[in-house]
Design an enzyme around this catalytic site. Structure first.
Site, PDB file in Angstrom:
ATOM      1  N   LYS A  47       0.837  -1.198   0.000  1.00  0.00           N
ATOM      2  CA  LYS A  47       0.000   0.000   0.000  1.00  0.00           C
ATOM      3  C   LYS A  47       0.876   1.254   0.000  1.00  0.00           C
ATOM      4  CE  LYS A  47      -2.660   2.938   3.007  1.00  0.00           C
ATOM      5  NZ  LYS A  47      -3.083   3.190   4.386  1.00  0.00           N
ATOM      6  N   ASP A  97      -6.526   0.637   0.449  1.00  0.00           N
ATOM      7  CA  ASP A  97      -6.686   0.995   1.852  1.00  0.00           C
ATOM      8  C   ASP A  97      -8.054   0.506   2.320  1.00  0.00           C
ATOM      9  OD1 ASP A  97      -8.514   2.746   0.749  1.00  0.00           O
ATOM     10  OD2 ASP A  97      -7.330   4.539   1.116  1.00  0.00           O
TER      11      ASP A  97
END
Length: 214
Positions: free
Chosen positions: A120, A138
């Site tokens: 991420k 996310d």
């Protein structure tokens, strides 16, 4: 691209725009790397308050790499998990300084080799700094993409791979920005505002809730 996916993208573009919005404050690659590390389980607003002080005290990669652990912990305490975050931030800055000659790398393998940097965080840096098409997964992207049936997976890496297949490259980084805006405004984790949502016909949760009311 599937007709259904194309329609979903068109709604996102119409309602949330196609401008790349930066929710975290930063001036360069290493600052974004640090800010994104701090954003885990913390609001962007809180991170921006903390990084303002952090970057003022440590204005360079070398300064932060040489920082005292306890001092960094104290500054970032309010972001949560500050012991690990401080250790990883200092560690990653040391790696960037010593192993990558003071330049934040652009490759996914190099970025994820840094302490505390997962896919991420790596994709945030790759997409926003190096303009490499990247899917950032996310909590908002995970929730929205599942509800809109763009993926059936819960694992972030699998979701990332699914979205890379579903979405056109020019929407990879943009989808994260749109999903955050949509998640904050309408598609909340609890109590989503389904009555004013434009994605009712595509949404698994909405359809399941409607069945339960029949």
């Amino acid at each position: 691209m599937k007709k259904r996916t194309k329609e979903i993208i068109e709604i996102f573009d119409k309602e949330f725009g196609t401008t790349i919005v930066h929710y975290l404050d930063y001036e360069n690659a290493w600052q974004l790397l640090v800010a994104t590390t701090l954003s885990a389980q913390c609001t962007d607003a809180r991170v921006n308050i903390v990084t303002k002080e952090l970057f003022k005290k440590y204005p360079s990669i070398d300064a932060l790499a040489s920082a005292n652990l306890k001092d960094v912990e104290e500054i970032i305490r309010s972001t949560g998990f500050y012991h690990n975050k401080a250790k990883n931030i200092i560690g990653s800055m040391k790696e960037v300084r010593d192993r990558f000659h003071g330049v934040v790398p652009s490759g996914i393998e190099e970025l994820t080799s840094l302490p505390g940097v997962g896919r991420k965080t790596a994709n945030v840096v790759r997409g926003n700094i190096f303009h490499e098409p990247s899917v950032v997964v996310d909590t908002h992207v995970k929730r929205v993409s599942n509800r809109l049936k763009l993926t059936k997976n819960q694992d972030p890496v699998k979701i990332e791979m699914d979205l890379m297949k579903e979405l056109p490259k020019d929407h990879w980084i943009l989808f994260n920005i749109q999903a955050i805006a949509f998640g904050r405004k309408i598609c909340h984790a609890r109590g989503p505002k389904c009555d004013i949502c434009s994605f009712q016909r595509y949404c698994k949760k909405y359809q399941e809730d409607m069945k339960g009311k029949i």
